[in-house]
Design a protein around this motif. Structure first.
Motif, PDB file in Angstrom:
ATOM      1  N   PHE A  98       0.783  -1.200   0.192  1.00 57.58           N
ATOM      2  CA  PHE A  98      -0.109   0.139  -0.110  1.00 57.58           C
ATOM      3  C   PHE A  98       0.824   1.118  -0.108  1.00 57.58           C
ATOM      4  N   HIS A  99       0.265   2.358  -0.472  1.00 59.89           N
ATOM      5  CA  HIS A  99       1.101   3.485  -0.564  1.00 59.89           C
ATOM      6  C   HIS A  99       1.119   4.361   0.777  1.00 59.89           C
ATOM      7  N   ASN A 100       0.290   4.004   1.596  1.00 58.22           N
ATOM      8  CA  ASN A 100       0.131   4.885   2.924  1.00 58.22           C
ATOM      9  C   ASN A 100      -0.647   3.744   4.043  1.00 58.22           C
ATOM     10  N   GLU A 101      -0.381   4.027   5.222  1.00 64.60           N
ATOM     11  CA  GLU A 101      -1.134   3.527   6.247  1.00 64.60           C
ATOM     12  C   GLU A 101      -2.669   3.501   6.161  1.00 64.60           C
ATOM     13  N   GLY A 102      -3.251   4.490   5.781  1.00 62.24           N
ATOM     14  CA  GLY A 102      -4.638   4.613   5.694  1.00 62.24           C
ATOM     15  C   GLY A 102      -5.219   3.632   4.501  1.00 62.24           C
ATOM     16  N   ASN A 103      -4.709   3.657   3.458  1.00 62.72           N
ATOM     17  CA  ASN A 103      -4.760   2.584   2.463  1.00 62.72           C
ATOM     18  C   ASN A 103      -5.052   1.144   2.990  1.00 62.72           C
ATOM     19  N   ARG A 104      -3.783   0.751   3.530  1.00 69.57           N
ATOM     20  CA  ARG A 104      -3.765  -0.434   4.431  1.00 69.57           C
ATOM     21  C   ARG A 104      -4.630  -0.808   5.271  1.00 69.57           C
ATOM     22  N   ALA A 105      -4.976   0.002   6.011  1.00 70.88           N
ATOM     23  CA  ALA A 105      -6.093  -0.229   6.955  1.00 70.88           C
ATOM     24  C   ALA A 105      -7.508  -0.176   6.286  1.00 70.88           C
ATOM     25  N   SER A 106      -7.687   0.715   5.268  1.00 67.98           N
ATOM     26  CA  SER A 106      -8.859   0.360   4.538  1.00 67.98           C
ATOM     27  C   SER A 106      -9.135  -1.099   3.811  1.00 67.98           C
ATOM     28  N   PHE A 107      -7.889  -1.548   3.469  1.00 71.39           N
ATOM     29  CA  PHE A 107      -7.740  -3.064   2.597  1.00 71.39           C
ATOM     30  C   PHE A 107      -8.185  -3.998   3.980  1.00 71.39           C
ATOM     31  N   ILE A 108      -7.566  -3.846   4.967  1.00 69.04           N
ATOM     32  CA  ILE A 108      -7.747  -4.876   5.930  1.00 69.04           C
ATOM     33  C   ILE A 108      -9.069  -5.058   6.527  1.00 69.04           C
ATOM     34  N   ALA A 109      -9.855  -3.831   6.570  1.00 68.62           N
ATOM     35  CA  ALA A 109     -11.091  -3.861   7.005  1.00 68.62           C
ATOM     36  C   ALA A 109     -12.183  -4.244   5.980  1.00 68.62           C
ATOM     37  N   ARG A 110     -11.791  -4.246   4.564  1.00 67.93           N
ATOM     38  CA  ARG A 110     -12.711  -4.568   3.502  1.00 67.93           C
ATOM     39  C   ARG A 110     -11.919  -5.095   2.269  1.00 67.93           C
ATOM     40  N   PRO A 111     -11.444  -6.338   2.650  1.00 68.48           N
ATOM     41  CA  PRO A 111     -10.533  -6.954   1.135  1.00 68.48           C
ATOM     42  C   PRO A 111     -11.599  -6.968   0.006  1.00 68.48           C
ATOM     43  N   ASP A 112     -12.740  -7.512   0.621  1.00 72.11           N
ATOM     44  CA  ASP A 112     -13.811  -8.156  -0.391  1.00 72.11           C
ATOM     45  C   ASP A 112     -14.207  -6.806  -1.412  1.00 72.11           C
ATOM     46  N   ILE A 113     -13.983  -5.548  -0.925  1.00 77.24           N
ATOM     47  CA  ILE A 113     -14.094  -4.541  -1.792  1.00 77.24           C
ATOM     48  C   ILE A 113     -12.861  -3.983  -2.456  1.00 77.24           C
ATOM     49  N   TYR A 114     -11.976  -3.560  -1.842  1.00 77.17           N
ATOM     50  CA  TYR A 114     -10.644  -3.253  -2.535  1.00 77.17           C
ATOM     51  C   TYR A 114      -9.864  -4.138  -3.445  1.00 77.17           C
ATOM     52  N   GLY A 115      -9.866  -5.535  -2.981  1.00 76.76           N
ATOM     53  CA  GLY A 115      -9.130  -6.615  -3.910  1.00 76.76           C
ATOM     54  C   GLY A 115      -9.673  -6.531  -4.976  1.00 76.76           C
ATOM     55  N   PRO A 116      -8.959  -6.936  -6.000  1.00 77.30           N
ATOM     56  CA  PRO A 116      -9.366  -7.123  -7.421  1.00 77.30           C
ATOM     57  C   PRO A 116     -10.332  -8.234  -7.434  1.00 77.30           C
ATOM     58  N   GLN A 117     -11.655  -8.041  -8.135  1.00 74.98           N
ATOM     59  CA  GLN A 117     -12.546  -9.463  -8.124  1.00 74.98           C
ATOM     60  C   GLN A 117     -11.842 -10.570  -9.060  1.00 74.98           C
ATOM     61  N   PHE A 118     -12.406 -11.509  -8.772  1.00 77.74           N
ATOM     62  CA  PHE A 118     -11.860 -12.945  -9.444  1.00 77.74           C
ATOM     63  C   PHE A 118     -10.426 -13.041  -9.021  1.00 77.74           C
ATOM     64  N   GLY A 119      -9.809 -12.559  -7.634  1.00 74.57           N
ATOM     65  CA  GLY A 119      -8.575 -12.660  -7.562  1.00 74.57           C
ATOM     66  C   GLY A 119      -7.405 -12.120  -8.550  1.00 74.57           C
ATOM     67  N   GLY A 120      -8.042 -11.154  -9.228  1.00 81.42           N
ATOM     68  CA  GLY A 120      -7.186 -10.438 -10.121  1.00 81.42           C
ATOM     69  C   GLY A 120      -7.034 -10.982 -11.833  1.00 81.42           C
ATOM     70  N   TYR A 121      -7.968 -11.949 -11.760  1.00 85.41           N
ATOM     71  CA  TYR A 121      -8.014 -12.729 -13.425  1.00 85.41           C
ATOM     72  C   TYR A 121      -8.940 -11.857 -14.154  1.00 85.41           C
ATOM     73  N   ASP A 122      -8.603 -11.633 -15.430  1.00 84.05           N
ATOM     74  CA  ASP A 122      -9.164 -11.150 -16.237  1.00 84.05           C
ATOM     75  C   ASP A 122     -10.794 -11.540 -16.457  1.00 84.05           C
ATOM     76  N   PRO A 123     -11.744 -10.553 -16.220  1.00 82.94           N
ATOM     77  CA  PRO A 123     -13.138 -11.340 -16.392  1.00 82.94           C
ATOM     78  C   PRO A 123     -13.467 -11.373 -17.736  1.00 82.94           C
ATOM     79  N   VAL A 124     -12.903 -10.938 -18.880  1.00 85.41           N
ATOM     80  CA  VAL A 124     -13.154 -11.210 -20.108  1.00 85.41           C
ATOM     81  C   VAL A 124     -12.680 -12.674 -20.643  1.00 85.41           C
ATOM     82  N   ASP A 125     -11.548 -12.979 -19.948  1.00 85.85           N
ATOM     83  CA  ASP A 125     -10.877 -14.217 -20.379  1.00 85.85           C
ATOM     84  C   ASP A 125     -11.914 -15.343 -19.354  1.00 85.85           C
ATOM     85  N   LEU A 126     -12.152 -15.204 -18.280  1.00 77.65           N
ATOM     86  CA  LEU A 126     -12.875 -15.866 -17.336  1.00 77.65           C
ATOM     87  C   LEU A 126     -14.140 -16.234 -18.109  1.00 77.65           C
ATOM     88  N   ALA A 127     -14.854 -15.270 -18.939  1.00 80.31           N
ATOM     89  CA  ALA A 127     -16.183 -15.299 -19.446  1.00 80.31           C
ATOM     90  C   ALA A 127     -15.846 -16.322 -20.775  1.00 80.31           C
TER      91      ALA A 127
END
Length: 182
Positions: A98-127
């Motif tokens: 993370f770029h700063n502690e605030g971003n780190r804290a936000s991610f730890i609180a809500r990784p489901d929101i801030y983490g890339p969807q599908f684990g970072g895999y390309d949704p077009v290829d997943l389709a």
């Protein structure tokens, strides 16, 4: 012919022979794919190189998720920002930066929101039914979720029809995810 030229000539023939074997092996594999799959094979050749076997895309040498970019910055700064080693968190078996502690804290609180969807895999290829790692430089926040894409053209196609791609990617993701290492 001198002994030196004979040696060079012998090496050259050995190299050419090996090239011929390699070309034959490649063509045999290519032609055995059959006419129905040749177009699909050609289109997915680069995808095969990018495919991974992890549930969350991470650099296999560093262990960093999304190549060390800060996932929260895509939301806050609307651009990819490199994370710093002093602001790291372990989540889902990978290390996030993370770029700063605030971003780190936000991610730890809500990784489901801030983490890339599908684990970072390309949704077009997943389709399409394949897992291809997304590139942190080709991204889009859509529906308050972060998506990473393998190619810029995939991002553009997804942006034009997100519901259609998400419906297909979401339906295929459970089976594809099951085949990935934990």
């Amino acid at each position: 012919m001198t002994a030196e030229r004979q040696e060079i000539n012998g090496i050259w023939h050995a190299v050419e022979f090996r090239r011929g074997i390699a070309l034959f092996t490649f063509l045999a594999g290519f032609l055995s794919a059959g006419p129905d799959s040749l177009g699909e094979w050609a289109g997915s050749a680069s995808a095969a190189r990018a495919a991974t076997t992890e549930r969350v895309v991470a650099n296999r040498f560093s262990g960093l998720a999304i190549e060390g970019y800060d996932p929260v910055a895509y939301f806050v700064d609307a651009r990819p920002v490199r994370g710093l080693a002093e602001f790291e968190a372990a989540q889902a078996g990978v290390v996030w930066r993370f770029h700063n502690e605030g971003n780190r804290a936000s991610f730890i609180a809500r990784p489901d929101i801030y983490g890339p969807q599908f684990g970072g895999y390309d949704p077009v290829d997943l389709a399409r039914g394949v897992t291809v790692a997304g590139n942190p430089m080709f991204w889009l926040v859509s529906g308050e979720r972060l998506y990473l894409f393998a190619r810029e053209t995939h991002r553009d196609a997804f942006a034009a029809h997100p519901k259609a791609f998400l419906q297909r990617a979401t339906s295929r993701w459970p089976a594809l995810e099951e085949g990935l290492a934990q």
